[in-house]
Design an enzyme around this catalytic site. Structure first.
Site, PDB file in Angstrom:
ATOM      1  N   ARG A  39      11.509  -5.691  -2.248  1.00 45.61           N
ATOM      2  CA  ARG A  39      12.157  -6.868  -2.842  1.00 45.61           C
ATOM      3  C   ARG A  39      12.682  -7.830  -1.774  1.00 45.61           C
ATOM      4  NH1 ARG A  39      15.578  -4.138  -7.883  1.00 45.61           N
ATOM      5  NH2 ARG A  39      13.794  -3.952  -9.275  1.00 45.61           N
ATOM      6  N   LYS A 203      12.602   7.038 -20.188  1.00 47.43           N
ATOM      7  CA  LYS A 203      13.007   6.120 -21.265  1.00 47.43           C
ATOM      8  C   LYS A 203      11.830   5.649 -22.107  1.00 47.43           C
ATOM      9  CE  LYS A 203      16.718   4.012 -18.587  1.00 47.43           C
ATOM     10  NZ  LYS A 203      17.069   2.756 -17.947  1.00 47.43           N
ATOM     11  N   GLY A 381      11.476  -2.592 -15.385  1.00 44.81           N
ATOM     12  CA  GLY A 381      11.778  -3.078 -16.739  1.00 44.81           C
ATOM     13  C   GLY A 381      11.319  -4.506 -16.941  1.00 44.81           C
TER      14      GLY A 381
END
Length: 400
Positions: A39, A203, A381
């Site tokens: 990042r 998840k 996500g």
């Protein structure tokens, strides 16, 4: 989309203060070392462009989940040495992100200077759409730049409310532009078939909508990790009491569609442990005969073989999420094997591969094959959200 949205090339930053929202929420180990700096590296071209123009840069980011409480543990001051080294200049730091001290620091900036403000989440207002906090953040800047793809699915002040205050003086950075281009490429008709999507992690709630969307798009969907077990329970009609009604409905719809298509591949076998700390308490069993009180911690060898067969014939691959509790070496084989196989086939057969999500990127790094992947997404996500909706709240706001 890429033709309409403004990016940093549409502005000359000379003598301007750019408020640049980056996503420096990087993973660190127990000793405070950054384990994946993707990042940070991806954000550097945007910062360099503004410096080259002769602009002044104020970087804002969050880190971790301090829940509005300032603490040394969640301070982003540790980023100063790495940023200074990459940019080959002394990056300044401010111990807050709003207030008089911040104003003084910004006022003293010269063209080409870079100032990093403290963790936005030290203020509870960041995780809301807070007008007062947003005004304090924005009032001395001339242009807003969103280069934080990994956070742009969140309805937070620095992502949604701050850009509204800049009217037409807002844009995306090169990192964001790269993400949109590569994900749009994946979604387009240019994607070569067979298209394989590999999903793992715990998840299922964040990925079920993606599976529903892509059952009509992909040729294969491989599901591993904890999120595969509700599917297996529904197929066998066992242990379904823990699955909520909404999720049951979604899985039922997916399995109904899959009867005709037969594109969803689930694990056949699983690595189990009765005691996660005892290597003698490990065994491999069929997914349909798991004894009680044994924990499912990785996909088994037959599952790996089956997944490999699909990966080998794929021409486009997207991967997000581990196959098990891969941070423990005993249960890492599934995840590490998938990482290595995607890397191998990308190079060997020149296929197009996208990998996103911190765990998946970490596995690639551990296998020393991270540079073989066609595109590394900086969001897990956010990537899934973009694939589902073809945009994100933080991107949409730049248009308005």
């Amino acid at each position: 989309m890429m033709n309409k949205i403004k990016d940093v090339n549409d502005f000359n930053f000379k003598n301007k203060i750019a408020l640049v929202r980056v996503d420096f929420n990087v993973p660190i180990d127990n000793y405070g070392n950054i384990t994946d700096d993707t990042r940070i590296k991806y954000s550097i071209p945007t910062i360099k462009k503004i410096i080259y123009d002769g602009g002044k840069i104020v970087l804002i980011s969050h880190f971790g989940r301090p829940k509005g409480i300032p603490s040394k543990k969640y301070s982003i001051k540790f980023l100063i040495p790495i940023l200074s080294k990459i940019l080959k200049r002394s990056v300044q730091f401010c111990e807050n992100c709003i207030g008089k001290y911040v104003e003084e620091k910004i006022f003293k900036l010269k063209n080409g200077d870079v100032l990093l403000l403290e963790n936005l989440r030290f203020h509870k207002s960041e995780e809301k759409e807070d007008n007062k906090f947003s005004f304090e953040l924005s009032k001395y800047a001339d242009i807003y730049v969103n280069d934080a793809f990994g956070t742009s699915h969140r309805i937070h002040s620095s992502i949604i409310t701050v850009p509204k205050l800049f009217k037409n003086k807002k844009c995306i950075g090169f990192l964001m532009k790269k993400e949109i281009y590569n994900l749009d490429k994946f979604l387009s008709k240019r994607s070569k078939k067979p298209i394989t999507i590999i999903l793992g992690g715990a998840k299922i709630s964040s990925k079920i909508n993606v599976i529903e969307k892509f059952i009509d798009f992909a040729n294969y969907i491989l599901i591993g990790g904890k999120m595969s077990y509700p599917f297996i329970s529904m197929i066998n009609n066992k242990n379904t009491d823990d699955i909520n009604i909404k999720l049951k409905k979604s899985i039922t719809n997916i399995l109904y569609k899959n009867k005709k298509k037969n594109i969803i591949i689930l694990p056949e076998d699983v690595v189990l442990s009765k005691n996660i700390n005892n290597i003698n308490h490990i065994k491999i069993t069929s997914i349909n005969s798991i004894p009680k009180k044994w924990e499912k911690l990785d996909i088994g060898p037959n599952s790996i073989t089956n997944f490999f067969k699909i990966i080998n014939k794929s021409k486009t691959i997207l991967w997000n999420g581990p196959m098990g509790k891969f941070e423990i070496p005993k249960f890492s084989r599934g995840t590490m094997s998938i990482a290595k196989k995607i890397s191998e086939i990308t190079i060997k057969k020149n296929i197009y591969s996208i990998v996103g999500g911190g765990d998946s990127l970490y596995a690639l790094k551990q296998q020393k094959c991270i540079n073989n992947i066609s595109y590394l997404s900086t969001g897990g996500g956010a990537m899934l959200e973009y694939l589902k909706n073809k945009t994100l709240p933080g991107i949409k706001i730049i248009y308005s």
